[in-house]
Design a protein around this motif. Sequence first.
Motif, mmCIF file in Angstrom:
data_model
loop_
_atom_site.group_PDB
_atom_site.id
_atom_site.type_symbol
_atom_site.label_atom_id
_atom_site.label_comp_id
_atom_site.label_asym_id
_atom_site.label_seq_id
_atom_site.Cartn_x
_atom_site.Cartn_y
_atom_site.Cartn_z
ATOM 1 N N CYS A 161 8.424 -4.835 -0.796
ATOM 2 C CA CYS A 161 7.036 -5.088 -0.445
ATOM 3 C C CYS A 161 6.219 -5.190 -1.735
ATOM 4 O O CYS A 161 6.315 -4.318 -2.600
ATOM 5 N N ALA A 162 5.440 -6.251 -1.878
ATOM 6 C CA ALA A 162 4.566 -6.419 -3.034
ATOM 7 C C ALA A 162 3.127 -6.189 -2.619
ATOM 8 O O ALA A 162 2.701 -6.612 -1.537
ATOM 9 N N LEU A 163 2.396 -5.495 -3.461
ATOM 10 C CA LEU A 163 0.979 -5.281 -3.187
ATOM 11 C C LEU A 163 0.212 -5.210 -4.487
ATOM 12 O O LEU A 163 0.771 -4.915 -5.545
ATOM 13 N N ASN A 164 -1.086 -5.501 -4.385
ATOM 14 C CA ASN A 164 -1.978 -5.410 -5.525
ATOM 15 C C ASN A 164 -2.945 -4.253 -5.297
ATOM 16 O O ASN A 164 -3.455 -4.083 -4.187
ATOM 17 N N THR A 165 -3.196 -3.484 -6.335
ATOM 18 C CA THR A 165 -4.169 -2.390 -6.227
ATOM 19 C C THR A 165 -5.163 -2.489 -7.380
ATOM 20 O O THR A 165 -4.819 -2.943 -8.473
ATOM 21 N N ARG A 166 -6.371 -2.042 -7.116
ATOM 22 C CA ARG A 166 -7.392 -2.040 -8.151
ATOM 23 C C ARG A 166 -7.588 -0.654 -8.759
ATOM 24 O O ARG A 166 -7.917 -0.519 -9.936
ATOM 25 N N THR A 167 -7.372 0.388 -7.961
ATOM 26 C CA THR A 167 -7.613 1.753 -8.427
ATOM 27 C C THR A 167 -6.407 2.638 -8.148
ATOM 28 O O THR A 167 -5.552 2.316 -7.309
ATOM 29 N N ALA A 168 -6.364 3.771 -8.832
ATOM 30 C CA ALA A 168 -5.294 4.745 -8.602
ATOM 31 C C ALA A 168 -5.369 5.302 -7.185
ATOM 32 O O ALA A 168 -4.335 5.616 -6.577
ATOM 33 N N ASP A 169 -6.564 5.427 -6.647
ATOM 34 C CA ASP A 169 -6.705 5.952 -5.294
ATOM 35 C C ASP A 169 -6.055 5.022 -4.273
ATOM 36 O O ASP A 169 -5.392 5.481 -3.336
ATOM 37 N N GLU A 170 -6.260 3.708 -4.438
ATOM 38 C CA GLU A 170 -5.617 2.747 -3.537
ATOM 39 C C GLU A 170 -4.100 2.880 -3.599
ATOM 40 O O GLU A 170 -3.414 2.859 -2.581
ATOM 41 N N ARG A 171 -3.586 2.981 -4.821
ATOM 42 C CA ARG A 171 -2.135 3.111 -5.015
ATOM 43 C C ARG A 171 -1.610 4.393 -4.395
ATOM 44 O O ARG A 171 -0.627 4.385 -3.647
ATOM 45 N N ASN A 172 -2.271 5.503 -4.692
ATOM 46 C CA ASN A 172 -1.765 6.796 -4.248
ATOM 47 C C ASN A 172 -1.852 6.978 -2.738
ATOM 48 O O ASN A 172 -1.029 7.682 -2.139
ATOM 49 N N ALA A 173 -2.844 6.361 -2.108
ATOM 50 C CA ALA A 173 -2.971 6.489 -0.656
ATOM 51 C C ALA A 173 -1.730 5.995 0.043
ATOM 52 O O ALA A 173 -1.272 6.579 1.032
ATOM 53 N N LEU A 174 -1.134 4.922 -0.483
ATOM 54 C CA LEU A 174 0.075 4.380 0.136
ATOM 55 C C LEU A 174 1.322 5.084 -0.376
ATOM 56 O O LEU A 174 2.179 5.496 0.412
ATOM 57 N N LEU A 175 1.433 5.259 -1.690
ATOM 58 C CA LEU A 175 2.679 5.747 -2.279
ATOM 59 C C LEU A 175 2.874 7.248 -2.129
ATOM 60 O O LEU A 175 4.015 7.719 -2.002
ATOM 61 N N LEU A 176 1.790 7.997 -2.151
ATOM 62 C CA LEU A 176 1.918 9.454 -2.121
ATOM 63 C C LEU A 176 1.588 10.055 -0.758
ATOM 64 O O LEU A 176 1.939 11.201 -0.488
ATOM 65 N N GLN A 177 0.909 9.310 0.082
ATOM 66 C CA GLN A 177 0.501 9.872 1.368
ATOM 67 C C GLN A 177 1.138 9.144 2.556
ATOM 68 O O GLN A 177 1.861 9.752 3.343
ATOM 69 N N LYS A 178 0.901 7.845 2.657
ATOM 70 C CA LYS A 178 1.314 7.125 3.859
ATOM 71 C C LYS A 178 2.828 6.988 3.960
ATOM 72 O O LYS A 178 3.446 7.444 4.935
ATOM 73 N N LEU A 179 3.462 6.384 2.964
ATOM 74 C CA LEU A 179 4.890 6.083 3.080
ATOM 75 C C LEU A 179 5.775 7.326 3.116
ATOM 76 O O LEU A 179 6.713 7.388 3.923
ATOM 77 N N PRO A 180 5.549 8.324 2.253
ATOM 78 C CA PRO A 180 6.439 9.501 2.311
ATOM 79 C C PRO A 180 6.410 10.218 3.656
ATOM 80 O O PRO A 180 7.358 10.933 3.999
ATOM 81 N N ARG A 181 5.342 10.037 4.423
ATOM 82 C CA ARG A 181 5.240 10.705 5.713
ATOM 83 C C ARG A 181 5.695 9.826 6.870
ATOM 84 O O ARG A 181 5.624 10.239 8.028
ATOM 85 N N THR A 182 6.141 8.624 6.568
ATOM 86 C CA THR A 182 6.576 7.705 7.624
ATOM 87 C C THR A 182 7.972 8.082 8.097
ATOM 88 O O THR A 182 8.907 8.147 7.285
ATOM 89 N N PRO A 183 8.156 8.320 9.396
ATOM 90 C CA PRO A 183 9.499 8.647 9.902
ATOM 91 C C PRO A 183 10.487 7.520 9.606
ATOM 92 O O PRO A 183 10.128 6.341 9.618
ATOM 93 N N HIS A 184 11.729 7.896 9.321
ATOM 94 C CA HIS A 184 12.849 6.976 9.103
ATOM 95 C C HIS A 184 12.816 6.271 7.748
ATOM 96 O O HIS A 184 13.686 5.452 7.477
ATOM 97 N N VAL A 185 11.826 6.579 6.897
ATOM 98 C CA VAL A 185 11.857 6.104 5.515
ATOM 99 C C VAL A 185 12.647 7.117 4.697
ATOM 100 O O VAL A 185 12.231 8.268 4.563
ATOM 101 N N LEU A 186 13.795 6.712 4.162
ATOM 102 C CA LEU A 186 14.677 7.633 3.454
ATOM 103 C C LEU A 186 14.275 7.789 1.988
ATOM 104 O O LEU A 186 14.238 8.905 1.467
ATOM 105 N N THR A 187 13.992 6.672 1.296
ATOM 106 C CA THR A 187 13.577 6.734 -0.098
ATOM 107 C C THR A 187 12.528 5.659 -0.353
ATOM 108 O O THR A 187 12.521 4.609 0.300
#
Length: 315
Positions: free
Chosen positions: A105-131
């Motif tokens: 998946c490719a995405l563009n971010t402007r701020t660290a908050d945008e990046r961290n919301a997906l990488l540190l919060q949303k995806l790690p908590r998604t069921p069935h995502v192993l890594t």
Amino acid sequence: MDSDRLDEVDQRLLQLLQLDGRAPFSRLARDLDVSERTVARRYRRLRAMGLRIVGQPVPDRLGLVRWLLRLRCTPDAAGAIADALARRPDTSWVTLASGGTELYCALNTRTADERNALLLQKLPRTPHVLTVSAHCMMRIFVGATSTWHATRFDAPAPTGSSPSVEPLPLDPTDRVLFAVLARDGRATLAELGTETGRSPSSVQRHLDRLRDEGALGFSVDFDPELLGYRMTTQLWLNVVPAHLRTVGEALATHPEIAFAAAVTGTSNLVASGVFRTPADLYDYLDRRIGPLPGIQNIETAPTLREVKRLVHVLP
């Protein structure tokens, strides 16, 4: 649909559109040595077959950081997770690969908050995502605003990412233009004027500024399978740092390569290649990749499904 339904004029038209997606039919007709009516008819036919001309922002010219995410999921959930990522407005393309358990998946971010919301919060908590691994694109050698098709052989040599400069400021008119051109890169000045509330001459000045400043590019999107190319493959390379630029610039000259970028992570160069058959992929690895200096190892992952591609992303 068989690739032989596309004759030489069709393929040359695709090539010319790749060089300038907004080239007028009159110029295309002169270059093809056919009538303007023939160009219009061929263009409509290609559109019916899936051709899209898409206006896209150049990320680093607008102060955006581009990321490539690599997710491994359980087989029963990968498709649903890919579809969910494709629905997000901040993702530009999503592909499913490696036996249906891995997706990119490719995405563009402007701020660290945008990046961290997906990488540190949303995806790690998604069921069935192993890594989840996130790779920052440090330099894009080819593919920042382009896609691949089989008539790219005579295209100008790519120049890579823009030098480090201040992000180009955008006004409301610029942002509306990006949104409209993402739907139809060949929208007329009159149509763009209606959307922006500007005169055609004002719209032209905005377009000229965005293009001259390297902030807007136009991409030709056409299914490679219609040209007989049925094997899209992700290549992950580990390259000795001293040779990273050399290898990246070499890949950018290969007509098989749609995208190549230097990224952070264990594999420091990633590329997307398009081939007719597995034998063509083998020949490419043997004859084109093998002789390049400094490549320590390479991993290949054939694409099973393109879930999302060539989508405008402008936070």
